[in-house]
Design an enzyme around this catalytic site. Structure first.
Site: not given
Ligand code: CA
Ligand code: CA
Length: 443
Positions: A222, A261, A317
């Site tokens: 991330d 990610d 998301r």
């Protein structure tokens, strides 16, 4: 009246007001660094979202003068965080770290990924070995997969920068953290502001043949991760993939080779996080709140507030939620048609409260596509506005739109009312202007 409200917001919150009327835009370098250090002395305002719970969020604001650092290399950043990336997450000394210029996670590695690869790993060999036509649709295993895992561990040690408790990290104008992951793991009381996060890419994505109908490539890294931590404030940052967008990745095994990610993932029992005035730009996966459906330690955690963020050209998301009580108000969503999946993921035991957000939808996206049921049962939503294509903007019940198009229906009451909000909640029609004017790294 509406203009008055907006003016109050512009003057009352955000970085410009925080630094006083002289602002930073006209300041010279020394004066600018002084103002950014002043920014580093700030704490989360009272009641500003879940991160205001308990002791509140003060980050490194109380740092002694010797613990205020201006850094412009990876090595200096690690030094300022405590000196050893392997142990820095336990360094609880209050510290303010000012990022200047661009810090690259691969600093010192001329071969970048090649320098981190295990000698037994190569992508060509991996593609040859685990092609579903050869290997079947089962998870990769054996020496080559083990070599990939070792390679990921090498990269984690290098490009994942570990932050300890009681830390504030602020960026000078244009500051970038590039090709690295800022990891807040087991580190309470952290503030991160005014940073451009750019392209945390995985050199060694994993092939997951049973993820989805056709398998997926998955990345480990991330841009920023929050795990096993409470009282974290993430404010006025910009999250992008720079010149390495998801849309530019090659296709392997018929699927995009996903090297990214999350932009900001909050998982592994993390809680009491406020993410305000951030800008999330053009990417697939943005924010996972809770990474496992297991009914266990995440229960009662994962409480997050999102306000005045801009989600621009992002696909899924935004966030996807499990377990947490997540307050989502006054965010601006500008959703593009290509690859868009959903905005708010209603996951297992999630309690989303979505109020006065504004959704601008490209052609091909409808109000019924905004919610997605990932195993949840309820969502509270009110005052949200939608502009579909070139239609006139209007207030829409996201829930009614969802339930009319999907089964089973979601319930309308997530069972709580947010108590921690700072400043006025804007009417949704004002949100695009306010969010676009104020969100993102900007000083
Ligand atoms: Ca993640
Ligand atoms: Ca239905």
């Amino acid at each position: 009246m509406q203009l008055k409200v907006l003016t109050a917001v512009v003057v009352g919150v955000g970085l410009v007001a925080a630094l006083g009327p002289s602002g930073a835009a006209t300041a010279g370098g020394d004066r600018h660094s002084g103002q950014i250090i002043k920014l580093g002395r700030q704490v989360l305002p009272a009641n500003d979202g879940w991160a205001a719970s308990g002791p509140g969020t003060t980050g490194g604001s109380a740092a002694a003068s010797g613990d205020v650092h201006i850094v412009d290399t990876r090595a200096e950043l690690i030094e300022a965080l405590g000196g050893d990336n392997a142990t820095n997450r336990t360094n609880a000394t209050p510290k303010i770290i000012v990022i200047r210029g661009t810090i690259n996670g691969f600093e010192g590695l001329t071969g970048r990924c090649a320098d981190l690869a295990d000698p037994a790993y190569s992508l060509d060999a991996y593609l040859a070995a685990y092609d579903p036509a050869v290997w079947g649709r089962v998870n990769p295993s054996g020496p080559l997969e083990e070599a990939r895992v070792r390679s990921v561990a090498n990269q984690t040690r290098y490009t994942q920068i570990n932050v300890g408790p009681n830390t504030t990290i602020v960026g000078m104008r244009g500051a970038k953290l590039q090709n690295l992951t800022l990891m807040v793991d087991s580190a309470n009381n952290v503030i991160v502001r005014n940073i451009n996060f750019v392209d945390a890419f995985d050199c060694f994505p994993a092939w997951s043949p049973t993820d989805g109908d056709a398998g997926n490539w998955n990345s480990q890294f991330d841009l920023m991760s929050v795990r096993r931590s409470v009282n974290v404030w993430v404010d006025h940052n910009t999250f992008t993939d720079g010149d390495n967008p998801d849309s530019g990745q090659p296709i392997h095994f018929g699927r995009p080779y996903q090297v990214h990610d999350g932009s900001l993932d909050i998982t592994h029992t993390a809680s009491l996080v406020t993410a305000s005035y951030n800008r999330f730009v053009s990417r697939d996966k943005v924010m996972l709140i809770g990474s496992s459906n297991t009914v266990g330690p995440d229960v009662g955690r994962l409480n997050v507030t999102l306000h005045h963020n801009v989600f621009d050209g992002t696909m899924q998301r935004l966030p996807r939620v499990r377990f947490g009580q997540v307050d989502i108000y006054n965010n601006y969503y500008r959703l593009a048609g290509d690859g868009f999946s959903y905005a708010l993921g209603v996951g297992v035991q999630s309690s989303i409260y979505a109020e006065n957000n504004y959704f601008s939808l490209a052609d091909g996206i409808a109000a019924e596509d905004i919610l997605f049921d990932w195993g949840g049962t309820v969502v509270t939503e009110k005052g949200n506005w939608v502009r579909a294509g070139s239609d006139r903007p209007r207030q829409v019940s996201l829930l009614d739109a969802y339930n009319a198009a999907h089964d089973p229906d979601l319930g309308a009451d997530s069972g709580w009312t947010p108590a921690l909000r700072h400043g006025p909640v804007l009417p949704a029609p004002l949100v695009p202007l306010a969010a676009l004017a104020l969100a993102g790294a900007r000083l």
